[in-house]
Design an enzyme around this catalytic site. Sequence first.
Site, PDB file in Angstrom:
ATOM      1  CB  SER A 134      -0.883  -0.004   1.258  1.00  0.00           C
ATOM      2  OG  SER A 134      -1.478   1.265   1.457  1.00  0.00           O
ATOM      3  CE1 TYR A 194      -3.209   0.130   5.409  1.00  0.00           C
ATOM      4  CE2 TYR A 194      -3.682  -2.205   5.698  1.00  0.00           C
ATOM      5  CZ  TYR A 194      -3.444  -1.126   4.870  1.00  0.00           C
ATOM      6  OH  TYR A 194      -3.438  -1.291   3.521  1.00  0.00           O
ATOM      7  CE  LYS A 229      -1.616  -4.124   3.349  1.00  0.00           C
ATOM      8  NZ  LYS A 229      -1.948  -5.374   2.641  1.00  0.00           N
TER       9      LYS A 229
HETATM   10  C1  WQD Z   1      -9.188   9.790   1.150  1.00  0.00           C
HETATM   11  C2  WQD Z   1      -9.418  11.260   1.367  1.00  0.00           C
HETATM   12  C3  WQD Z   1      -9.677  11.869   3.679  1.00  0.00           C
HETATM   13  C4  WQD Z   1     -13.552   9.852   4.239  1.00  0.00           C
HETATM   14  C5  WQD Z   1      -6.579   4.775   3.102  1.00  0.00           C
HETATM   15  C6  WQD Z   1      -5.485   3.929   3.695  1.00  0.00           C
HETATM   16  C7  WQD Z   1      -4.670   3.331   2.578  1.00  0.00           C
HETATM   17  C8  WQD Z   1      -5.567   2.592   1.623  1.00  0.00           C
HETATM   18  C9  WQD Z   1      -6.628   3.519   1.057  1.00  0.00           C
HETATM   19  C10 WQD Z   1      -5.660   0.285   2.235  1.00  0.00           C
HETATM   20  C11 WQD Z   1      -8.636  11.822   2.566  1.00  0.00           C
HETATM   21  C12 WQD Z   1     -10.955  12.160   2.885  1.00  0.00           C
HETATM   22  C13 WQD Z   1     -12.370  10.323   3.695  1.00  0.00           C
HETATM   23  C14 WQD Z   1     -14.570  10.774   4.610  1.00  0.00           C
HETATM   24  C15 WQD Z   1     -13.174  12.574   3.873  1.00  0.00           C
HETATM   25  N1  WQD Z   1      -6.195   1.500   2.247  1.00  0.00           N
HETATM   26  N2  WQD Z   1     -12.188  11.656   3.517  1.00  0.00           N
HETATM   27  N3  WQD Z   1     -14.331  12.100   4.416  1.00  0.00           N
HETATM   28  O1  WQD Z   1      -6.777   7.716   3.941  1.00  0.00           O
HETATM   29  O2  WQD Z   1      -6.000   8.177   1.541  1.00  0.00           O
HETATM   30  O3  WQD Z   1      -6.002   5.848   2.403  1.00  0.00           O
HETATM   31  O4  WQD Z   1      -7.358   4.020   2.193  1.00  0.00           O
HETATM   32  O5  WQD Z   1      -4.651  -0.068   1.674  1.00  0.00           O
HETATM   33  O6  WQD Z   1      -3.732   2.441   3.141  1.00  0.00           O
HETATM   34  O7  WQD Z   1      -4.649   4.758   4.454  1.00  0.00           O
HETATM   35  O8  WQD Z   1      -8.156   6.976   1.928  1.00  0.00           O
HETATM   36  O9  WQD Z   1     -10.530   7.112   1.354  1.00  0.00           O
HETATM   37  O10 WQD Z   1      -9.864   7.126   3.818  1.00  0.00           O
HETATM   38  O11 WQD Z   1      -9.403   9.127   2.402  1.00  0.00           O
HETATM   39  O12 WQD Z   1     -12.992  13.790   3.712  1.00  0.00           O
HETATM   40  O13 WQD Z   1     -15.688  10.419   5.121  1.00  0.00           O
HETATM   41  O14 WQD Z   1     -10.795  11.479   1.670  1.00  0.00           O
HETATM   42  O15 WQD Z   1      -9.423  12.902   4.625  1.00  0.00           O
HETATM   43  O16 WQD Z   1      -8.227  13.148   2.251  1.00  0.00           O
HETATM   44  P1  WQD Z   1      -6.703   7.293   2.513  1.00  0.00           P
HETATM   45  P2  WQD Z   1      -9.560   7.531   2.412  1.00  0.00           P
END
Ligand code: WQD
Length: 338
Positions: free
Chosen positions: A124, A148, A152
């Site tokens: 990841s 998590y 990885k």
């Molecule tokens: C994306 C953006 C949030 C939810 C994570 C893991 C990574 C991978 C993918 C497994 C950010 C914003 C989110 C919400 C929001 N997973 N957001 N409101 O954090 O980039 O990555 O998922 O492998 O390892 O870390 O993805 O989709 O959670 O967030 O504003 O209700 O959306 O702040 O900017 P992230 P995400």
Amino acid sequence: MSILVTGGTGFIGSHTCVELLEAGYDLVVFDNFSNSKPSVIDKIADISGRGFKFYHTDMNDKNALKRIFADNQIECVIHFAGYKAVGESVEKPLMYYQNNITGTLNLLEAMTDAGVKKIVFSSSATVYGVPRKVPITEDEPLSVTNPYGRTKLMIEDILRDLYVSDDSWSIIMLRYFNPVGGHESGLLCEDPNGIPNNLMPRILDTVFGKQEKMQVFGNDYPTVDGTGVRDYIHVQDLAKGHVKAVERLMRVNEIQAINLGTGRGYSVLELIKTFEQVNNVSIPVEFSPRRPGDVAECFADTKKAYDLLGWKAELGVSEMCRDSYKARLMLMQGSDNA
Ligand code: WQD
């Protein structure tokens, strides 16, 4: 000869199984359904028109792993199985280390005993932590900020040490950026058990009435519009990248870490606006404070994936939004008819 897919009924695993079956590979799949459902098995077969062997088991069952390798001619493993919720890993670190690390060690030992030394590992972009620069190349320093992500990185380190001890292994660690979307048929999608953490499932929950409005975590980042920028990649593109990785493993003994992203970053607001336009829906948003652990910008340098795998993402955010919506709609219609 077959490919063993661990966690093969999960979001990325199931889409990868479809692409592998359509590419002509024979599959053996196992899953413990901790974050997926048995119904996915038939959906994979329906889409691809092909069957495969399935075991309902857990990678912490060493005897079950031994039996799978004894009963099947496994040539290569694609390893998806593992817990993947950042927030949950902070609350339950031991559960994450037990499942993700010990489970992977069990798998690698079973592979070694069976003489199977080709593996694609589901890593990841989280291993990059807070990137110094974007786009992120694979030689960026690695650092993690949650259990998590640490699992990885630990598994990557285990694989690097394994290769140093025995360079007859072929190892490709695929670093996913932000997988979203669903199968074009609408039969497969991200369908997590429990409350989703990620942006796209939350957008879908808002559109389909499971939550009233989208919480946008932070609008004061140094980005195009103040909201977080990520490299969203269509899950079908991601799946195709795994097929290319398997093809390379069959040709080359090496260890490689390879980014799978589009090379293009989109902000939260840009993704929400695209989703509204593509699907003709309205998504109310509310700005909240930044989410702990979030970075401002994260998107991939994709040169290595093209040079080594001959792969690049073909689908854009419009298709991601279209296919996410279609798949969730069909999932809900299916559950209504169940
Ligand atoms: C994306 C953006 C949030 C939810 C994570 C893991 C990574 C991978 C993918 C497994 C950010 C914003 C989110 C919400 C929001 N997973 N957001 N409101 O954090 O980039 O990555 O998922 O492998 O390892 O870390 O993805 O989709 O959670 O967030 O504003 O209700 O959306 O702040 O900017 P992230 P995400």
